[in-house]
Motif scaffolding. Sequence first.
Motif, PDB file in Angstrom:
ATOM      1  N   LEU A 113       0.837  -1.208   0.000  1.00 43.35           N
ATOM      2  CA  LEU A 113       0.000   0.000   0.000  1.00 43.35           C
ATOM      3  C   LEU A 113       0.871   1.258   0.000  1.00 43.35           C
ATOM      4  N   LEU A 114       2.000   1.220   0.699  1.00 40.25           N
ATOM      5  CA  LEU A 114       2.939   2.343   0.660  1.00 40.25           C
ATOM      6  C   LEU A 114       3.487   2.517  -0.749  1.00 40.25           C
ATOM      7  N   LEU A 115       3.854   1.419  -1.387  1.00 41.54           N
ATOM      8  CA  LEU A 115       4.339   1.478  -2.772  1.00 41.54           C
ATOM      9  C   LEU A 115       3.258   2.033  -3.689  1.00 41.54           C
ATOM     10  N   PHE A 149     -13.904   4.601  -8.784  1.00 43.69           N
ATOM     11  CA  PHE A 149     -14.583   3.404  -9.291  1.00 43.69           C
ATOM     12  C   PHE A 149     -13.758   2.729 -10.380  1.00 43.69           C
ATOM     13  N   ALA A 150     -13.136   3.509 -11.253  1.00 46.56           N
ATOM     14  CA  ALA A 150     -12.360   2.936 -12.355  1.00 46.56           C
ATOM     15  C   ALA A 150     -11.231   2.045 -11.821  1.00 46.56           C
ATOM     16  N   TYR A 151     -10.562   2.487 -10.748  1.00 46.55           N
ATOM     17  CA  TYR A 151      -9.488   1.671 -10.172  1.00 46.55           C
ATOM     18  C   TYR A 151     -10.044   0.388  -9.568  1.00 46.55           C
ATOM     19  N   VAL A 152     -11.098   0.520  -8.749  1.00 42.54           N
ATOM     20  CA  VAL A 152     -11.674  -0.656  -8.098  1.00 42.54           C
ATOM     21  C   VAL A 152     -12.259  -1.610  -9.139  1.00 42.54           C
ATOM     22  N   SER A 155      -8.172  -0.872  -4.705  1.00 42.22           N
ATOM     23  CA  SER A 155      -7.932  -1.742  -5.857  1.00 42.22           C
ATOM     24  C   SER A 155      -6.706  -2.624  -5.647  1.00 42.22           C
ATOM     25  N   ILE A 156      -5.638  -2.048  -5.112  1.00 38.92           N
ATOM     26  CA  ILE A 156      -4.433  -2.841  -4.875  1.00 38.92           C
ATOM     27  C   ILE A 156      -4.656  -3.812  -3.718  1.00 38.92           C
ATOM     28  N   GLY A 178      -1.418  -4.750 -11.078  1.00 41.33           N
ATOM     29  CA  GLY A 178      -2.235  -3.647 -10.590  1.00 41.33           C
ATOM     30  C   GLY A 178      -1.528  -2.306 -10.670  1.00 41.33           C
ATOM     31  N   LEU A 179      -0.257  -2.272 -10.293  1.00 43.68           N
ATOM     32  CA  LEU A 179       0.497  -1.015 -10.329  1.00 43.68           C
ATOM     33  C   LEU A 179       0.714  -0.532 -11.766  1.00 43.68           C
TER      34      LEU A 179
END
Length: 281
Positions: free
Chosen positions: A161-163, A268-271, A197-198, A227-228
């Motif tokens: 999550l930090l990344l 929403f687009a990310y999730v 999302s991540i 994901g990234l």
Amino acid sequence: MTIDTILTSLVYLAAAFLLFFIGKVVFQLFHPKINMKHELVEADNAAFALALTGYYTGLLLAIGSAIVGPSQGLVTDLINIGLYGLLAILLLNLAAIFNDKVLLRHFEINKELIKDRNAGTGAVEAANYIATGLIVYGAVVGEGGSWLTAIIIWVAGQLILLLTSLVYNLIVPYSIHKQIEKDNVAVGIGYAGAIISIGNLVRHGAQYDFTGWEDMAYNIGIETGIGLVFLPIVRFATDRILLPGRSMTDELVNQDKPNLGVGLLEGFAYVGGSVLITYCL
């Protein structure tokens, strides 16, 4: 469905409600300066309510990880629900400290939530809880793991999550911390979507049956990497396809009143993208 099944389900449900109550008490212990009743009922603090709702959602996901799956007998199941539920409560509250001290280290969370009632901060806090709940779910639900597995995957998840925060800061042409501190709720919601999302992808990579750390690290690494890479792609697609003729950055930060609808659309687009990835993998 038999009477025994219904009665057993009611016992599991009662155990879950008890854990929710314990989770509420522990949350208050970790936030002794916050009067929850005052903020929710008297102050009508939507920012705090948003963060607390995220906490309860993450708790629901984490507790659910101990309930789903094949039964090992009522007594063993209740012991597992209790142990993993308490572990989940602890990890969620420790994640809040990590969020405060690392992800949003540039300003004081309690001040933003309680004094300024910053809903953007509330959205990010909520997202961190939900992402952590997803990570704990993935760590516990797979067969062959243990409480130690869950803790190690939780630690890895917080670092991921930090990344994610660092990558997200690179793909947007503005400082998310400065914008959120300026009470830009739209930016906070978009950033929250990236975090969730991540977290969802880490959950998917971690929930396979535990066969060894090499396989686990491979699964989580592959899905996190995808994901990234997809974060900037999703943002570009949202900007060019879902908002044709408009600039997402202009809508979010370059006008007097940030466009909350665009922030919701970005989040929403990310999730949604992460859910589609899990469908395909």
